[in-house]
Write an enzyme that holds these catalytic residues in place. Structure first.
Site, PDB file in Angstrom:
ATOM      1  N   TYR A  14      55.571  48.012  37.131  1.00 42.56           N
ATOM      2  CA  TYR A  14      54.865  46.898  37.766  1.00 42.56           C
ATOM      3  C   TYR A  14      55.210  46.706  39.241  1.00 42.56           C
ATOM      4  CZ  TYR A  14      54.205  45.572  32.856  1.00 42.56           C
ATOM      5  OH  TYR A  14      53.883  45.566  31.521  1.00 42.56           O
ATOM      6  N   HIS A  19      50.333  41.521  41.467  1.00 48.79           N
ATOM      7  CA  HIS A  19      51.015  40.392  40.821  1.00 48.79           C
ATOM      8  C   HIS A  19      52.480  40.289  41.258  1.00 48.79           C
ATOM      9  CE1 HIS A  19      49.883  37.294  38.137  1.00 48.79           C
ATOM     10  NE2 HIS A  19      50.291  37.794  36.988  1.00 48.79           N
ATOM     11  N   TYR A  64      59.477  38.437  32.573  1.00 46.14           N
ATOM     12  CA  TYR A  64      58.049  38.693  32.670  1.00 46.14           C
ATOM     13  C   TYR A  64      57.365  37.404  33.121  1.00 46.14           C
ATOM     14  CZ  TYR A  64      58.696  43.317  30.755  1.00 46.14           C
ATOM     15  OH  TYR A  64      59.117  44.609  30.578  1.00 46.14           O
ATOM     16  N   ASN A  66      54.896  35.473  32.389  1.00 48.26           N
ATOM     17  CA  ASN A  66      54.491  34.337  31.554  1.00 48.26           C
ATOM     18  C   ASN A  66      55.638  33.426  31.144  1.00 48.26           C
ATOM     19  OD1 ASN A  66      52.082  35.664  31.751  1.00 48.26           O
ATOM     20  ND2 ASN A  66      51.795  35.984  29.563  1.00 48.26           N
ATOM     21  N   ASN A 112      49.737  32.358  35.306  1.00 44.91           N
ATOM     22  CA  ASN A 112      50.646  32.149  34.179  1.00 44.91           C
ATOM     23  C   ASN A 112      52.088  31.893  34.593  1.00 44.91           C
ATOM     24  OD1 ASN A 112      48.660  32.352  32.196  1.00 44.91           O
ATOM     25  ND2 ASN A 112      48.818  34.581  32.115  1.00 44.91           N
TER      26      ASN A 112
END
Length: 207
Positions: A14, A19, A64, A66, A112
């Protein structure tokens, strides 16, 4: 003392995602201002230092996106700081690439990471919204934010991270409007934002 939180997802899979621009900016602040080495704390990684004489802890949650609020809540509780001392750096699809907005409180706009933080500590923290552009239709948003920045986008991403890092001391001093203006002028001077403050260099290159 202030807590600067960069949002993103952990791991090499990632690291170049849109993001993860919050992680990128926080990393640049640590590099440019000689913060301590990163260490594991608060379900994340932290680095300590100072900006313009103000003590700062940088936090990258490793939960993460969320579940980012879990890490933020742990840090806030440990340092016994108010929400006004928390600044969260995150990607914003409703802003064009290279644009930045700063605000206290407000909605989460479907993000989120913000949803999790607000659920854990409330809404009254500073958000530094880092524009990554919108793919055009709702159905493409997920793939857009979890997609890597294109090679053509990397110059403005680096310029934005550098400008934020160079001026981050203004946030530590509570001068958010001056911070946002200086970042904008720095991006404009390097050709990534138009004089009308509406389009980015990335937009122009795509036409």
């Amino acid at each position: 003392m202030r807590l600067f939180v960069g949002l993103g997802n952990p791991g090499s899979k990632y690291q170049d995602n849109r993001h993860n621009i919050g992680f990128m900016v926080i990393d640049e602040i640590a590099r440019r201002h000689g913060f301590s080495p990163w260490r594991r704390r608060f379900q994340g990684e932290t680095a300590d230092g100072s900006l313009d004489g103000e003590r700062i802890t940088l936090l990258k949650p490793l939960t993460y996106m969320n579940e980012s609020g879990r890490a933020v809540q742990e840090a806030v509780s440990f340092y016994k700081i108010g929400h006004g001392e928390v600044a969260v750096f995150h990607d914003e699809i409703e802003l064009p690439p290279a644009k930045l907005r700063v605000k206290v409180g407000g909605g989460i706009a479907g993000h989120n990471g913000l949803r999790s933080i607000s659920a854990h500590i409330g809404n009254d923290y500073l958000r530094v919204r880092l524009g990554v552009g919108h793919p055009g239709v709702k159905e493409l948003v997920h793939g857009h934010v979890l997609g890597d920045f294109a090679k053509s986008e990397r110059p403005w991403v680096a310029a934005l991270a550098e400008a934020v890092a160079d001026n981050a001391g203004l946030i530590a001093k509570g001068r958010e409007a001056t911070f946002a203006n200086k970042v904008h002028l720095a991006l404009q001077a390097r050709g990534f934002l138009d004089d009308d403050n509406k389009k980015s260099g990335a937009d122009k290159a795509a036409k």
